[in-house]
Design an enzyme around this catalytic site. Structure first.
Site: not given
Ligand code: NAD
Length: 511
Positions: A174, A198, A201-202, A251, A306, A405
């Site tokens: 997101f 994909k 969704e938020r 995450s 991140c 985090e």
């Molecule tokens: P998230 O893991 O909740 O969601 C990321 C994606 O995974 C979304 O598209 C979501 O639909 C999907 N998803 C969520 N839960 C799932 C599940 N149980 N099973 C399968 N798919 C699932 O992450 P977020 O809250 O959208 O983003 C924040 C996180 O992303 C933070 O931890 C941040 O550090 C990380 N991030 C990392 C980088 C990097 O370069 N390392 C860059 C940006 C963000």
């Protein structure tokens, strides 16, 4: 802001959305499959909320495996002709897209602010970084070139060519709605692959706008597809037999799940996870610059980067001035709607995120740290998910806020004796995304670059984000995979190297 108004601010967007419930006032995003905007097969939806106002501005459908099957079928079919399209022709579409993105720059940034909350200046940075990916991918004719050598043995030549593999997909978070998908698909597609995106969704609305521009740029049907949803779509992508590789950003627990599930079905995977970034300040730092840079790193995008700084270690005499400077900055910060030019920090993404951050601040207090500036106070009267910057001192290694985090505008301060102690501490954490040192000493900088574990290092830089032409990605619990994203590395991810070894006899009776 009314729900209707939020939507009509991007009028063209509405063509790509379908009217949903609530007397047609709330719209539902559509999938983009095989060059057409189609309704999701999913019956359930999640609210897309403007976090500055706690207002529903649209809905995102939770698609099913059927949507993934349809998208893969289209992408697989499109691959047959796309891979034979000369790379110089493939990149013409990206050149056109670059122009369209510039023409629609402000509109995309505004959509980003409304769906994500970040202030407009940050949203503009988000779009700009995305456009830079497209620009770099336009260089694919050169980037994609292989290698060749005559006479590897007598009369034998060898050429190594990079070839596309088929259908790739990405799953994105997101926090950078316009930018993160651009880390992947322009490169994959310019290499000759086809693609399924994909978005989170938020925050899918900026991607709806961007794909409208992709369509306008003349991308052939099926080359780039978009499916909306969450878990079910992610799992369908990770296990689909016709997808060759998955790029994930999000995450750490989900990154691990995606890495495991997708590699089990033989795919290439690059899964970027969460982070816990340390910043170290030496007494010889240019202190006013260091304080400004560190504060922006920790609180920019409301701490939801991140690459955001989280734990700040002041070495010896640096600590007191650092602490006072950060406290002053935190007290001066203005929070508010990102579209309001007076705001310098926007809201966090959701009510749940706000509650999680509040409970982490509380845990620090319970574990004996001191809350110097309490960002939980004075936000009750605001409609959205706002937190003011919080500054915590006396943070120790074993505290929750030092290990987990936070992903919010919270700065954890601690005093350490020397650079060795600081490096030892930051290397002891499970993440390895980024770390920064503030100093005027070249020797200290070299030692830090050499000894610190994280894969992205900043020297007097608060957000050490590699540009599109360098590769990006962390290590340890921040990255699962072998090949980093964008820059030269991504060419390895999106292609196979085929080697042809050829012997041509010198003499022939036909000549
Ligand atoms: P998230 O893991 O909740 O969601 C990321 C994606 O995974 C979304 O598209 C979501 O639909 C999907 N998803 C969520 N839960 C799932 C599940 N149980 N099973 C399968 N798919 C699932 O992450 P977020 O809250 O959208 O983003 C924040 C996180 O992303 C933070 O931890 C941040 O550090 C990380 N991030 C990392 C980088 C990097 O370069 N390392 C860059 C940006 C963000």
């Amino acid at each position: 802001m009314s729900q209707k108004k939020a939507v009509t601010m991007t009028p063209k967007l509405e063509d790509k959305l379908t009217e949903g419930e609530n007397n047609g006032r709330v719209i539902v995003t559509k999938n983009y499959i095989n060059g057409k905007w189609v309704e999701s097969s999913g019956k359930d939806t999640v609210n897309i909320i403007n976090p500055a106002y706690n207002k529903v501005i649209a809905k995102c459908p939770l698609g099913t495996k059927k949507d993934v099957d349809d998208a893969v079928k289209a992408a697989k079919e499109a691959f047959k002709t796309w891979r034979e399209t000369p790379v110089i022709d493939r990149v013409q579409i990206l050149f056109k897209l670059k122009t369209l993105l510039e023409d629609n720059f402000e509109e995309i940034a505004k959509i980003c602010t409304q769906e994500n909350g970040k202030i407009l200046a940050e949203a503009r940075g988000d779009v700009r970084r995305g456009i830079q990916m497209v620009e770099t991918a336009c260089g694919m004719p050169t980037l994609l070139m292989g290698k060749g050598l005559e006479d590897i043995a007598s009369g034998i030549d060898c050429i190594a060519m990079r070839r596309p593999l088929g259908v790739f997909a990405c799953i994105t978070p997101f926090n950078f709605p316009p930018m993160v998908p651009f880390w992947f698909w322009p490169f994959a597609v310019a290499c000759g692959n086809t693609f399924i995106l994909k978005p989170s969704e938020r925050v899918p609305l900026s991607q709806v706008k961007i794909l409208e521009l992709v369509e306008k740029a003349g991308m052939p049907k099926g080359v780039l597809n978009m499916v909306h949803g969450s878990k079910e779509i992610v799992n369908a992508l990770c296990t689909h037999k016709d997808i060759k590789g998955i790029s994930f950003v999000g995450s750490t627990p989900v990154a691990k799940h995606v890495y495991k599930t997708a590699t089990e079905t033989g795919k290439r995977v690059q899964a970027l996870g969460g982070a816990k970034n340390f910043m170290v300040v030496l007494p010889d730092a240019v202190m006013d610059q260091a304080i400004r840079t560190i504060f922006e790193s920790c609180t920019g995008c409301a701490g939801q980067r991140c690459l955001a700084g989280s734990v700040v270690l002041g070495v010896g005499k640096a600590y007191t001035e650092l602490k006072e400077g950060i406290v002053k900055k935190a007290k001066e910060a203005t929070i508010g709607d990102g579209l309001d030019p007076k705001s310098n920090i926007g809201p966090v993404i959701s009510k749940e995120a706000k509650e999680r951050i509040i409970s982490l601040i509380q845990s620090a207090e319970d574990e004996g740290a001191k809350i110097l500036v309490d960002g939980r106070k004075g936000v009750d009267n605001l409609p959205g998910y706002f937190l003011k910057p919080t500054v915590i001192s006396g943070v120790t290694k074993d505290m929750k806020v030092a290990k987990e985090e936070i992903f919010g505008p919270v700065i954890c301060l601690s005093e350490v004796d020397n650079l060795n102690t600081a490096i030892e501490w930051l290397n002891s954490t499970s993440y390895g995304n980024t770390t920064s040192l503030f100093t005027t000493s070249g020797a200290a900088a070299r030692k830090f670059c050499y000894e610190a574990d994280p894969s992205m290092i900043g020297i007097n830089i608060g957000v050490p984000a590699p540009m599109s032409f360098f590769s990006f990605g962390g290590s340890k619990e921040s990255f699962f995979g072998d090949v980093k994203v964008h820059g030269q590395a991504c060419i390895d991810f999106f292609t196979d190297t085929k080697v042809a070894i050829q012997r041509w006899y010198k003499e022939s009776s036909i000549w």
